[in-house]
Design a protein around this motif. Structure first.
Motif, short mmCIF file in Angstrom:
data_model
loop_
_atom_site.label_atom_id
_atom_site.label_comp_id
_atom_site.label_asym_id
_atom_site.label_seq_id
_atom_site.Cartn_x
_atom_site.Cartn_y
_atom_site.Cartn_z
N LYS A 308 0.81 -1.22 0.00
CA LYS A 308 0.00 0.00 0.00
C LYS A 308 0.84 1.26 0.00
CE LYS A 308 -0.69 0.00 5.04
NZ LYS A 308 -1.70 -0.05 6.13
N ASP A 309 2.11 1.16 0.46
CA ASP A 309 3.00 2.33 0.41
C ASP A 309 3.89 2.32 -0.83
OD1 ASP A 309 4.73 0.33 1.06
OD2 ASP A 309 5.39 1.19 2.97
N LYS A 310 3.49 1.46 -1.82
CA LYS A 310 4.11 1.42 -3.15
C LYS A 310 5.54 0.86 -3.14
CE LYS A 310 0.36 3.06 -4.81
NZ LYS A 310 -0.57 2.11 -5.45
N THR A 311 5.90 0.12 -2.12
CA THR A 311 7.15 -0.64 -2.16
C THR A 311 6.83 -2.04 -2.69
OG1 THR A 311 6.89 -1.41 0.12
CG2 THR A 311 8.09 0.66 -0.22
N ILE A 312 7.87 -2.75 -3.07
CA ILE A 312 7.69 -4.10 -3.58
C ILE A 312 8.31 -5.09 -2.60
CG2 ILE A 312 8.27 -5.73 -5.43
CD1 ILE A 312 8.16 -3.42 -7.38
N ARG A 313 7.54 -6.08 -2.22
CA ARG A 313 8.06 -7.12 -1.33
C ARG A 313 7.90 -8.49 -2.00
NH1 ARG A 313 4.02 -9.22 3.37
NH2 ARG A 313 2.00 -8.65 2.47
N THR A 314 8.85 -9.36 -1.72
CA THR A 314 8.77 -10.72 -2.20
C THR A 314 7.93 -11.53 -1.22
OG1 THR A 314 10.90 -10.60 -3.33
CG2 THR A 314 10.06 -12.80 -2.81
#
Length: 325
Positions: A308-314
């Motif tokens: 939701k904060d526009k970071t990418i997580r695996t």
């Protein structure tokens, strides 16, 4: 009355009624060493099996015996739905202590039969045995799909869109509400106790020409990893687009947890996740209960999410694992 007082064969006779819902496909049902059924010309045969163990997969603290049968049948039907198939026959094995109340067994069978009736599936055989320990129920289901049209996990292609059916995290929300004795979660509680397979949508998706599909029994993240690894592709989804029920948001706020994690790692929704060519997007959106949540991209097998904060997580490839603490 206890099972030991009734005996195996009398109990089997007691559950033989209302087991054939599509007689055109059955030559001979319960009563012989083997059942005899007809396969359809022009169709591949599908077969799957699923086991539920008391204390591992279900607890009478959280569901009635009827719910146990209903949910077990749903789990098996969902495997057929994931292939775009049509369910036809089931055989059923139960292992129970001799002191179990036969009313409990009859209610579990009633849940199974009601789902069989709803989807026109015949109960054509099985086995009943004595065990020392928790109750064990196993269903083997037989279905069919037109020749060469099974929707596999291995068919995803770079450029595909990723979609899901209905709400995800629904069952995990209901289980958490029951576990914490929380009120006001009637919809998701029912979703945990009596989930429904997506047979009709599975067939519609197959007929549209989707590329790959999986049912969501062990959590969305785990099922996406199955597709990514089987297809040798990377998948990225947008967490904000994962369809969550309002009760999931309410529960997450109450327990101070991340609402999307109920979808990613909860499991037992028995919804469908699939990939499809982008050209089908408008046709897919015309179907009730379809949400597009991501895409298939180039790369080594992996599953990532835009937060939701526009970071990418695996995402972890974890869901429910019987052999992992």
């Amino acid at each position: 009355m206890q099972l030991k007082d009734v005996g195996e064969f009398n109990f089997i006779h007691s559950i033989q009624d209302n087991t054939i819902y599509d007689p055109a496909t059955v030559v001979n049902g319960i009563g012989d060493d083997c059942a005899v059924y007809k396969s359809s010309i022009g169709y591949d045969q599908l077969i799957s099996t699923d086991t539920m163990v008391e204390g591992i997969h279900f607890s009478f603290h959280y569901m009635m015996p009827y719910d146990v049968g209903y949910r077990l049948m749903t789990a098996n039907l969902s495997d057929i739905a994931a292939m775009g198939g049509i369910p036809r026959q089931v055989v059923l094995s139960v292992a129970a202590e001799e002191y179990v109340d036969t009313d409990i067994l009859q209610d579990i069978y009633r849940g199974i039969k009601d789902q069989c009736r709803r989807f026109g599936v015949n109960l054509i055989g099985g086995d009943t045995v004595r065990i020392k320990g928790p109750m064990v129920w196993t269903i083997t289901i037989i279905g069919e799909v037109p020749f060469g049209q099974s929707v596999l996990r291995s068919g995803a292609k770079v450029g595909d869109i990723v979609g899901v059916t209905n709400y995800i995290g629904y069952a995990a929300t209901g289980l958490a509400a029951l576990t914490h004795s929380l009120q006001g979660y009637s919809m998701t509680t029912i979703g945990h106790q009596r989930p429904n397979p997506q047979i009709e949508l599975g067939i519609q998706l197959r007929e549209l020409g989707i590329h790959s599909m999986n049912d969501i029994s062990d959590g969305l993240s785990s099922e996406l990893w199955d597709i990514a690894q089987a297809s040798q592709v990377a998948i990225i989804i947008d967490e904000a687009r994962v369809p969550l029920h309002e009760e999931t948001y309410k529960l997450a706020a109450s327990l101070q947890t991340n609402p999307v994690d109920y979808a990613l790692y909860g499991g037992e929704d028995f919804q469908l996740v699939f990939t499809a060519p982008k050209s089908l997007e408008s046709s897919l959106q015309d179907l009730d209960g379809i949400t597009i949540i991501g895409e298939v991209i180039e790369g080594t097998p992996s599953v990532q999410a835009i937060t939701k904060d526009k970071t990418i997580r695996t995402l972890d490839g974890k869901g429910y694992n019987h052999f992992h603490e």
